[in-house]
Design a protein around this motif. Structure first.
Motif, PDB file in Angstrom:
ATOM      1  N   GLY A   1      -0.828   5.264   2.054  1.00 43.26           N
ATOM      2  CA  GLY A   1      -1.452   5.343   0.741  1.00 43.26           C
ATOM      3  C   GLY A   1      -0.695   6.211  -0.234  1.00 43.26           C
ATOM      4  O   GLY A   1      -1.312   6.819  -1.117  1.00 43.26           O
TER       5      GLY A   1
ATOM      6  N   ASP B   1      -9.036   6.219   2.199  1.00 45.14           N
ATOM      7  CA  ASP B   1      -8.825   5.800   0.815  1.00 45.14           C
ATOM      8  C   ASP B   1     -10.137   5.806   0.033  1.00 45.14           C
ATOM      9  O   ASP B   1     -10.151   6.126  -1.167  1.00 45.14           O
TER      10      ASP B   1
ATOM     11  N   ARG C   1     -10.908   9.308  -1.064  1.00 43.71           N
ATOM     12  CA  ARG C   1     -10.121   9.688  -2.234  1.00 43.71           C
ATOM     13  C   ARG C   1     -10.810   9.263  -3.528  1.00 43.71           C
ATOM     14  O   ARG C   1     -10.795   9.999  -4.522  1.00 43.71           O
TER      15      ARG C   1
ATOM     16  N   SER D   1       0.803  -1.229   0.000  1.00 48.68           N
ATOM     17  CA  SER D   1       0.000   0.000   0.000  1.00 48.68           C
ATOM     18  C   SER D   1       0.830   1.270   0.000  1.00 48.68           C
ATOM     19  O   SER D   1       0.256   2.365  -0.021  1.00 48.68           O
TER      20      SER D   1
ATOM     21  N   TYR E   1      -6.458  13.371   1.586  1.00 50.56           N
ATOM     22  CA  TYR E   1      -6.954  12.314   0.687  1.00 50.56           C
ATOM     23  C   TYR E   1      -7.971  12.885  -0.304  1.00 50.56           C
ATOM     24  O   TYR E   1      -7.982  12.488  -1.481  1.00 50.56           O
TER      25      TYR E   1
END
Length: 490
Positions: free
Chosen positions: A104, A129, A132, A16, A153
């Motif tokens: 991330g 995430d 995002r 990741s 994000y």
């Protein structure tokens, strides 16, 4: 467990582009600690009520050192004392150990020493995430933004604009640093506002602003003196969501999360204006295996209709149990009330009861004493059945039944004797017993008597019945077992 957690955690880090992960989550009740990796450092947080003993603390540090391969000098051990009432977490140390970690593919500033919370909540990694992926071209609002991780994000996902609101000057400064560290330098497009969130929402409602995506990740409780009023997520979240719905565009999304153990979302109220989706299991971060208290819950609410105003229950009773709006009665008013009640006679009360409408249904009590004409119940249950009025009624009711009747003028003519024990005498008395046809049963005393021929006991009678039954083939060849009775006979 530490070795297994460290192995799985490092696999996640490599895939990741992250350098922060949790590897132990209070899995053993006797060792209630968490272990998280931040680059070359490991942070241990003790969740026990009174703290582990010095021997156990040293054992935990030694295990992390040997099983996770972290240098002893880079292991931080802290105790998280449970808050009571309105307490807030305080600083653990006056020193600071700042470190930049990646998650991330993005950079974030953390502090491993000064507070229990490092500035990056690892349990929300997958939720960030998801933000995002949803943020492209949207106007994003991040309330209680903390260090701005959700804002980073959202900006990375291509949001049209990102607004971060928090009351702390320190955290707002860290949020600006995180945005700038990831290349988001336009402060007009990526605003960081130091203000009370409630005041900000009210001003946005007045300005008729609207947002397409709102991140609402509040603390469980906050009573900062700079806030307009204290915040309790269990009591206030519905009111806050109602206010947020006013600045949400059509089909806008609200990401709501809470890590209070006994929190439950009121879906019945919210489903009238939102389409609710539970994301708790979908966004559970790696290493967070514990369920229950302290586990973050996440919901996504999509606005489908205007939300109705939430009316909070107003406490009607002040201290001492008296109503605040109760009027004080003067002595003159009280005397007037007593005199008016005393002047009301019983006849007036009776007239008022007689004026009540009759529904036609049996009224057990009122109206049956008077014996209304045509009524199914001409007498009250409380009325004496031996009264002359009842006898006259019974004479007409039962006298036409022929010889089967036992009532004449309200008196019983049953042929039972009352001079023996019990109401109707002994049932085995020849003179007093009658059959169903009213005739005496002459054979009854003889059948009930044990005089005459000697009767066998029940046990012998049962054995005789058993011996008289037909026996199976070969029964005679079976040797009879000896019993205690046979020995007594001998």
């Amino acid at each position: 467990m530490l070795k297994k957690g460290a192995l799985e955690g490092r696999r996640y880090l490599n895939s990741s582009g992250s350098t922060a992960v949790r590897i132990y989550d209070r899995n053993i009740d006797d060792i209630p600690v968490t272990v998280e990796l931040y680059g070359p450092y490991a942070k241990i947080v003790d969740y026990s009520a009174d703290g582990l003993s010095p021997e156990d603390e040293e054992t935990v540090i030694d295990l992390v050192n040997r099983m996770v391969y972290v240098e002893r000098s880079k292991i931080i051990y802290q105790q998280r004392r449970k808050r009571e009432g309105t307490e807030q977490h305080v600083k653990q140390s006056g020193d600071a150990l700042e470190l930049t970690v990646r998650e991330g593919g993005l950079s974030f500033l953390v502090d491993l020493v000064s507070h229990i919370d490092t500035g990056l909540f690892l349990d929300q990694a997958l939720t960030r995430d998801m933000v995002r992926t949803l943020s492209f071209g949207l106007r994003v609002l991040n309330l209680f933004s903390y260090t701005g991780s959700f804002s980073v994000y959202a900006a990375a996902g291509g949001a049209e604009s990102v607004t971060s609101v928090d009351l702390s000057n320190t955290y707002c400064a860290v949020a600006r640093r995180n945005l700038q560290a990831n290349g988001f330098l336009d402060e007009d497009k990526y605003r960081v506002i130091r203000e009370d969130c409630l005041s900000f929402i009210e001003s946005e409602i007045s300005a008729k602003s609207s947002y397409d995506l709102i991140i609402f990740d509040p603390p469980s409780f906050s009573n900062s003196h700079n806030m307009k009023k204290k915040f309790d997520v269990k009591k206030d979240y519905l009111e806050w969501i109602y206010m947020l719905s006013k600045i949400m565009s059509e089909h806008a999304l609200l990401i709501f999360s809470c890590n209070l153990g006994n929190f439950a979302l009121d879906k019945q109220t919210l489903k009238q204006a939102f389409k609710i989706r539970v994301l708790t299991d979908e966004v559970r971060a790696p290493g967070f295996t514990r369920s229950g208290s302290g586990t973050v819950q996440v919901w996504m609410l999509e606005k489908t209709a205007p939300m109705k105003e939430i009316r909070k229950k107003v406490r009607k009773y002040a201290e001492g149990g008296f109503r605040k709006d109760m009027k004080k009665i003067n002595d003159n008013d009280f005397d007037a009330l007593i005199n008016s009640l005393a002047g009301e006679s019983g006849d007036e009360e009776k007239d008022r009861q007689e004026r009540r409408s009759y529904t036609g249904k049996p009224s057990y009590g009122r109206g049956r004493e008077e014996g209304r004409e045509g009524s199914r119940y001409p007498f009250s249950r409380r009325e004496d059945r031996s009264s002359d009025r009842y006898r006259e009624y019974g004479k007409d009711r039962y006298s036409s039944r022929g010889e089967r009747s036992y009532y004449r003028n309200g008196r019983s003519e049953r042929p039972y004797r009352d001079d023996g024990p019990g109401r109707y005498g002994r049932r085995d008395d020849r003179d007093g017993f009658r059959g169903r046809d009213g005739r005496a049963d002459d054979d009854y005393p003889r059948r009930r008597s044990y005089e005459g021929e000697e009767r066998k006991p029940y046990r012998e009678k049962k054995q005789d019945s058993y011996r008289s039954r037909p026996k199976a083939y070969g029964y005679d060849n079976i040797k009879r077992s000896r019993s205690r009775r046979d020995e007594d006979d001998e």
